[in-house]
Structures are given as structure tokens and as C-alpha cells.
Design a protein around this motif. Structure first.
Motif, PDB file in Angstrom:
ATOM      1  N   UNK A  47       0.833  -1.207   0.000  1.00  0.00           N
ATOM      2  CA  UNK A  47       0.000   0.000   0.000  1.00  0.00           C
ATOM      3  C   UNK A  47       0.864   1.253   0.000  1.00  0.00           C
ATOM      4  N   UNK A  48       1.866   1.291   0.881  1.00  0.00           N
ATOM      5  CA  UNK A  48       2.684   2.485   1.022  1.00  0.00           C
ATOM      6  C   UNK A  48       3.436   2.804  -0.261  1.00  0.00           C
ATOM      7  N   UNK A  49       3.827   1.787  -1.003  1.00  0.00           N
ATOM      8  CA  UNK A  49       4.531   2.004  -2.261  1.00  0.00           C
ATOM      9  C   UNK A  49       3.707   2.748  -3.292  1.00  0.00           C
ATOM     10  N   UNK A  50       2.394   2.786  -3.108  1.00  0.00           N
ATOM     11  CA  UNK A  50       1.542   3.486  -4.070  1.00  0.00           C
ATOM     12  C   UNK A  50       1.700   4.995  -4.006  1.00  0.00           C
ATOM     13  N   UNK A  62       4.078   8.053 -15.101  1.00  0.00           N
ATOM     14  CA  UNK A  62       4.691   9.107 -15.910  1.00  0.00           C
ATOM     15  C   UNK A  62       6.029   8.666 -16.488  1.00  0.00           C
ATOM     16  N   UNK A  63       6.808   7.900 -15.708  1.00  0.00           N
ATOM     17  CA  UNK A  63       8.142   7.494 -16.151  1.00  0.00           C
ATOM     18  C   UNK A  63       8.108   6.403 -17.209  1.00  0.00           C
ATOM     19  N   UNK A  64       7.084   5.545 -17.174  1.00  0.00           N
ATOM     20  CA  UNK A  64       7.068   4.369 -18.052  1.00  0.00           C
ATOM     21  C   UNK A  64       5.948   4.377 -19.088  1.00  0.00           C
ATOM     22  N   UNK A  65       4.890   5.122 -18.817  1.00  0.00           N
ATOM     23  CA  UNK A  65       3.718   5.047 -19.682  1.00  0.00           C
ATOM     24  C   UNK A  65       2.887   3.797 -19.449  1.00  0.00           C
ATOM     25  N   UNK A  66       3.284   2.973 -18.487  1.00  0.00           N
ATOM     26  CA  UNK A  66       2.530   1.761 -18.164  1.00  0.00           C
ATOM     27  C   UNK A  66       1.477   2.064 -17.107  1.00  0.00           C
ATOM     28  N   UNK A  67       0.395   1.333 -17.164  1.00  0.00           N
ATOM     29  CA  UNK A  67      -0.646   1.451 -16.149  1.00  0.00           C
ATOM     30  C   UNK A  67      -0.174   0.828 -14.842  1.00  0.00           C
ATOM     31  N   UNK A  68      -0.445   1.503 -13.737  1.00  0.00           N
ATOM     32  CA  UNK A  68      -0.296   0.925 -12.403  1.00  0.00           C
ATOM     33  C   UNK A  68      -1.686   0.492 -11.946  1.00  0.00           C
ATOM     34  N   UNK A  69      -1.838  -0.784 -11.679  1.00  0.00           N
ATOM     35  CA  UNK A  69      -3.117  -1.295 -11.160  1.00  0.00           C
ATOM     36  C   UNK A  69      -3.213  -0.869  -9.697  1.00  0.00           C
ATOM     37  N   UNK A  70      -4.016   0.129  -9.415  1.00  0.00           N
ATOM     38  CA  UNK A  70      -3.958   0.820  -8.125  1.00  0.00           C
ATOM     39  C   UNK A  70      -4.729   0.067  -7.048  1.00  0.00           C
ATOM     40  N   UNK A  71      -4.062  -0.163  -5.936  1.00  0.00           N
ATOM     41  CA  UNK A  71      -4.633  -0.926  -4.834  1.00  0.00           C
ATOM     42  C   UNK A  71      -5.827  -0.213  -4.207  1.00  0.00           C
ATOM     43  N   UNK A  72      -5.836   1.123  -4.224  1.00  0.00           N
ATOM     44  CA  UNK A  72      -6.947   1.865  -3.647  1.00  0.00           C
ATOM     45  C   UNK A  72      -8.231   1.651  -4.441  1.00  0.00           C
ATOM     46  N   UNK A  73      -8.128   1.626  -5.769  1.00  0.00           N
ATOM     47  CA  UNK A  73      -9.311   1.426  -6.604  1.00  0.00           C
ATOM     48  C   UNK A  73      -9.868   0.018  -6.441  1.00  0.00           C
ATOM     49  N   UNK A 117       0.658   5.661   4.970  1.00  0.00           N
ATOM     50  CA  UNK A 117      -0.597   5.295   4.312  1.00  0.00           C
ATOM     51  C   UNK A 117      -1.790   5.934   4.999  1.00  0.00           C
ATOM     52  N   UNK A 118      -1.803   5.947   6.325  1.00  0.00           N
ATOM     53  CA  UNK A 118      -2.936   6.511   7.045  1.00  0.00           C
ATOM     54  C   UNK A 118      -2.977   8.035   6.949  1.00  0.00           C
ATOM     55  N   UNK A 119      -1.818   8.660   6.812  1.00  0.00           N
ATOM     56  CA  UNK A 119      -1.760  10.125   6.841  1.00  0.00           C
ATOM     57  C   UNK A 119      -1.655  10.763   5.459  1.00  0.00           C
ATOM     58  N   UNK A 120      -1.131  10.037   4.483  1.00  0.00           N
ATOM     59  CA  UNK A 120      -0.924  10.598   3.160  1.00  0.00           C
ATOM     60  C   UNK A 120      -2.178  10.548   2.311  1.00  0.00           C
ATOM     61  N   UNK A 121      -2.149  11.228   1.140  1.00  0.00           N
ATOM     62  CA  UNK A 121      -3.340  11.295   0.283  1.00  0.00           C
ATOM     63  C   UNK A 121      -3.468  10.158  -0.719  1.00  0.00           C
ATOM     64  N   UNK A 123      -7.225   9.757   0.237  1.00  0.00           N
ATOM     65  CA  UNK A 123      -7.908  10.766  -0.572  1.00  0.00           C
ATOM     66  C   UNK A 123      -8.430  10.171  -1.875  1.00  0.00           C
ATOM     67  N   UNK A 124      -7.684   9.236  -2.439  1.00  0.00           N
ATOM     68  CA  UNK A 124      -8.137   8.606  -3.686  1.00  0.00           C
ATOM     69  C   UNK A 124      -9.453   7.855  -3.466  1.00  0.00           C
ATOM     70  N   UNK A 125      -9.541   7.125  -2.353  1.00  0.00           N
ATOM     71  CA  UNK A 125     -10.770   6.394  -2.046  1.00  0.00           C
ATOM     72  C   UNK A 125     -11.926   7.364  -1.807  1.00  0.00           C
ATOM     73  N   UNK A 126     -11.648   8.446  -1.088  1.00  0.00           N
ATOM     74  CA  UNK A 126     -12.702   9.407  -0.769  1.00  0.00           C
ATOM     75  C   UNK A 126     -13.182  10.150  -2.014  1.00  0.00           C
ATOM     76  N   UNK A 127     -12.235  10.640  -2.828  1.00  0.00           N
ATOM     77  CA  UNK A 127     -12.614  11.500  -3.940  1.00  0.00           C
ATOM     78  C   UNK A 127     -13.126  10.717  -5.147  1.00  0.00           C
ATOM     79  N   UNK A 128     -12.531   9.549  -5.405  1.00  0.00           N
ATOM     80  CA  UNK A 128     -12.923   8.800  -6.598  1.00  0.00           C
ATOM     81  C   UNK A 128     -14.077   7.838  -6.357  1.00  0.00           C
TER      82      UNK A 128
END
Length: 242
Positions: A84-87, A95-106, A128-132, A136-141
Motif C-alpha cells: 500500500x505504502x509504495x503506491x 509518468x516514467x514508463x507510460x505503463x498502467x499501475x493497477x492501483x490498490x486503492x481502486x 498510508x494513514x496520513x498521506x493522500x 484521498x483517492x478512495x474518498x474523492x474517486x
């Protein structure tokens, strides 16, 4: 089958479970002796921790983007960050690779919504608990309310994850503490379920009994990675609820 590129090693105990779950899903779907097409780059967790402790965002980002580029060169079609924290580096990797990251939050938020919940607790590292990047991704999306423990509890849980669980120590003391935190967030903050937002927490709580639903980010993410690899068209987990 598309090739999944896994960034693991943070910690290797969780990464081992990713490998097992991904291959189990592929074998179940395809039958016979089928297994997943994947490439894995396992990071040195001590190096990752050192970069994080020094607030060296540049160095921390370099570790992850270099890993993603190496996976891309090895043939990865999409990236799976096995923590989780690596996300916190998901955007830089894309941005660096152009590859999709399958996001754990989604992946996790989709499961929470499918269960009919609107307010969930989030446990994990302090970052993870304090960062966005998760909350924030779960809340906003996904239009979900996310609650976290108080600052002192966040620090205590972070110490247990970094000093014990990342080293393969899954103690009864840590297990009892995590369950008590969950219970308190449900009783006092109205959480309807708990996101185990550190991929070591499902290992710690394996077999534990709780009055409250737990959302295992490791299993959900690994299963989604397998499904993504098997999908002919890509992006089965979308960034907003459907």
C-alpha cells in the motif's frame, strides 16, 4: 495472457503471498498446469525504509521508477506495486514508463462499495494513514468516508509494522492491538468495515475473529492483478465507480 510486472520486497513476506494468489487464480481460471506470466523485481526493504526515513522523496521515487523501468524492459505490460505504502509512487511510475499501475486503492474501494458500505476505517503504516495516495483517492474517486486512528495509535501501529511485521514477526501482541484499534474505530467513529491497508496486516490477522468486515488489500489486489493479466482488453478496474 499479458505480463504483470510486480514491484515487491516491501516486505518479501507479503510479496510471497502475491505470487501465490496470482498464480492460484490463473490456474483456477485456465485449468491444467497454467500459471501467470509475470516478472518480479524485489526491492531491498532496508533501502526503501532508509529513503523514507530521510524524507528523501527524490531517492524514494528513484527506487520505484527504476524498478518499474526494469520491469518494462523485461516485458511487463502493467505494474503491480505489492504494498500500500509504495503506491505513493504510482503517479511517478506511470509518468516514467507510460505503463498502467493497477492501483490498490481502486481495487479495494470497489470491494467496499460492492459490500454496500459508505464509511470505512483504514489501518496501515503512518504514511498510508496520513498521506493522500490511498485515503484521498478512495474518498474523492469512490465517494467513501475513510477514518483513521488518532496520531498516537498511528505511530504505535507503524512501529509494529516496520519493526516486527516487515521482519516476519507476527506477534499476538500486535494482533490484539490491531483488533482493538479496529473495534474502537467501529464503535466510536462509525466505521462499517476496516481496510487492512498494509499488506502485512492480512498475514497478521489471518484466522482472527472480528465482529467487523475486513477488506484484505493483499488478496483483493493480487486477484485483480491475475484478472487483469487474463483480460484481453485491459483496465477492468476503473478509476471511478461504475
Amino acid at each position: 495472457m499479458r505480463t504483470a510486472g510486480l514491484i515487491g520486497g516491501v516486505s518479501w513476506h507479503a510479496t510471497l503471498e502475491y505470487y501465490r494468489v496470482i498464480n492460484s487464480v490463473v490456474a483456477r481460471v485456465r485449468g491444467g498446469a497454467a500459471s501467470a506470466r509475470l516478472v518480479l523485481l524485489s526491492l531491498d526493504f532496508e533501502e526503501v525504509l532508509r529513503a523514507g526515513r530521510d524524507d528523501s522523496d527524490g531517492e524514494h521515487a528513484r527506487i520505484y521508477t527504476d524498478a518499474a523501468r526494469a520491469l518494462q524492459r523485461a516485458g511487463a505490460d502493467f505494474i503491480v506495486i505489492c504494498s500500500n505504502t509504495g503506491h505513493r509512487r504510482a503517479d511517478e511510475i506511470e509518468q516514467a514508463t507510460g505503463l498502467e499501475v493497477l492501483h490498490i486503492a481502486d481495487v479495494t474501494a470497489k470491494a467496499v462499495r460492492a459490500a454496500g458500505h459508505s464509511r470505512v476505517a483504514l489501518l496501515g503504516t503512518a504514511a498510508t494513514m496520513e498521506g493522500p495516495f490511498i485515503k484521498r483517492r478512495i474518498e474523492s474517486r469512490w465517494d467513501l468516508d475513510v477514518v483513521v486512528p488518532d496520531a498516537g495509535t498511528r505511530r504505535a501501529l507503524d512501529r509494529l509494522i516496520v519493526d516486527e511485521m516487515s521482519r516476519g514477526i507476527f506477534s499476538d501482541t500486535a494482533r490484539t492491538f490491531a483488533l482493538q484499534v479496529m473495534d474502537r474505530l467501529h464503535r466510536e467513529r462509525g466505521a462499517q468495515g476496516t481496510i487492512l491497508g498494509c499488506t502485512e496486516l492480512p498475514i497478521l490477522l489471518s484466522g482472527s475473529q472480528s465482529r467487523w468486515p475486513m477488506f484484505d488489500t493483499l488478496r483483493l489486489h493480487a486477484e485483480a492483478a491475475a484478472e487483469h493479466a487474463l483480460s484481453a482488453h485491459g483496465r477492468p478496474i476503473v478509476g471511478v465507480p461504475g
